[in-house]
Enzyme design. Structure first.
Site, mmCIF file in Angstrom:
data_model
loop_
_atom_site.group_PDB
_atom_site.id
_atom_site.type_symbol
_atom_site.label_atom_id
_atom_site.label_comp_id
_atom_site.label_asym_id
_atom_site.label_seq_id
_atom_site.Cartn_x
_atom_site.Cartn_y
_atom_site.Cartn_z
ATOM 1 N N SER A 1 0.792 -1.236 0.000
ATOM 2 C CA SER A 1 0.000 0.000 0.000
ATOM 3 C C SER A 1 0.821 1.280 0.000
ATOM 4 C CB SER A 1 -0.946 0.013 1.212
ATOM 5 O OG SER A 1 -0.217 -0.152 2.418
ATOM 6 N N ASP B 1 -3.692 7.717 8.382
ATOM 7 C CA ASP B 1 -4.564 6.783 9.086
ATOM 8 C C ASP B 1 -3.701 6.091 10.139
ATOM 9 O OD1 ASP B 1 -3.082 4.879 7.667
ATOM 10 O OD2 ASP B 1 -4.668 4.515 6.194
ATOM 11 N N HIS C 1 -0.538 4.455 7.556
ATOM 12 C CA HIS C 1 0.153 5.123 6.452
ATOM 13 C C HIS C 1 0.441 6.590 6.769
ATOM 14 C CE1 HIS C 1 -2.402 1.875 4.736
ATOM 15 N NE2 HIS C 1 -1.282 1.598 4.081
#
Length: 371
Positions: free
Chosen positions: A57, A346, A349
């Site tokens: 991600s 978040d 990340h």
């Protein structure tokens, strides 16, 4: 601070006697300042035609958008500071490291996902990302969450090469691959999720043996893309995963301190990975396979945030910041009033500000080692 290469300076110097010098200078900035050439000072005669990314991600540019998985970010508030406030599948409020690196190299403003439905073939020669949020070196990691494995990403890369051959020819394709910067970013989900949180591998491996599995898989993948033409390969190490907000919540006790067992596992993995990458460089002709340390830079930010213009490092900007990530970070939740004060967007990340600090350090430290 960006390491800026002012390509307009020679033009300005030649025109300084002209009555229109000021106008010409600003026109040059508008025309060339962002995309006209490398913003980094690269070695003489060095050309980086593309950036090509694999992994998870951190450099997922939207690969997961159409997958049947909970690991996606193509909804608000993700992307709130991106172009037009658009959610693209990037796991941040704005850009990812892949975007920042391709822009700093003067190639283009954003690195698209290979699977982006609207992708123009003209984008292919300057690079794409195959990364899929939630993926990892352990084959079990992507299976657990239904995302693209490294085997899947390798298959897509082979398709990409075939398309590139058709568009620019085989000779130009090989030149692009040999001179491009390849980014491989994974390992966090293996350790944080597959090993510690879900724990299925903990039943089979201790930390030393599990990190061996990770490094072996990483090495095999790097050798696979080398065989396909990659030569300049930057491999991110693992961050101090025990200090990520979600991992503080899950493994840091009531006070949510950094989970030291998690951090120790990341250190063990990083040490082994660094040794393996050095070996690969020595044994693979004309290759530069570099270990990119993100553990120590991120830990330095966490330990002294004020030095980097940050205030909050133990929770993210989305929701409570303690556990929300992916579908748990959504439009129903509030976000912090000023994300530029936060290291994390978040619970997993970094923010655009956090990524910017890290990427600038990485480029300054490692970019010349690729050549």
């Amino acid at each position: 601070m960006y390491i800026t290469y002012m390509i307009v300076s020679p033009i300005f110097m030649k025109l300084h006697n002209s009555e229109s010098s000021v106008t010409t200078f600003w026109l040059c900035l508008l025309l060339f300042g962002v995309h006209g050439g490398a913003r980094l000072t690269l070695p003489k005669n060095v050309n980086v035609p593309a950036v090509i990314a694999f992994g998870d991600s951190i450099v997922d540019q939207g690969a997961n958008n159409n997958l049947n998985t909970l690991i996606k970010a193509n909804f608000s508030p993700y992307g709130k500071d991106f172009v037009d406030g658009k959610s693209t599948g990037r796991f941040s409020n704005n850009k990812t490291p892949a975007d920042m690196i391709v822009e700093e190299l003067g190639i283009k403003e954003h690195l698209p996902a290979y699977l982006q439905p609207s992708l123009d073939e003209k984008e292919l020669p300057t690079g794409v990302s195959f990364a899929s949020g939630g993926s990892g070196y352990d084959p079990q990691t992507p299976k657990l969450v239904g995302v693209f494995s490294f085997a899947d990403q390798l298959k897509q890369f082979k398709e990409y090469i075939e398309k590139l051959n058709r568009i620019v020819g085989e000779e130009r394709t090989q030149s692009i691959l040999a001179n491009s910067l390849f980014l491989v970013v994974a390992g966090s989900d293996d350790l944080a999720n597959t090993y510690f949180t879900i724990g299925i591998r903990r039943l089979q491996y201790d930390i030393p043996s599990y990190t061996e599995l990770m490094v072996s898989s990483a090495s095999n993948f790097i050798q696979d893309i080398y065989q396909l033409g990659a030569r300049r390969i930057g491999v991110f190490g693992a961050p101090p995963i025990g200090c990520l907000p979600s991992q503080r919540t899950l493994g840091g006790g009531g006070l949510r301190v950094c989970a030291e067992e998690y951090n120790k596992a990341a250190e063990i993995y990083n040490n082994k990975l660094q040794q393996e990458l050095a070996y690969l460089t020595k044994t693979h002709a004309q290759s530069r396979v570099l270990y990119l340390d993100i553990y120590n830079p991120i830990l330095a930010i966490i330990e002294n945030p004020v030095q980097y213009g940050l205030e909050v490092v133990d929770k993210g900007c989305c929701g409570s910041g303690k556990i929300e990530v992916s579908v748990l970070c959504n439009h129903l939740l509030p976000t912090c009033s000023d994300d530029s004060k936060y290291l994390f967007w978040d619970s997993y990340h970094p923010t655009d500000k956090g990524y910017s600090i890290l990427v600038n350090q990485l480029l300054e430290k490692y970019i010349n080692d690729f050549f």
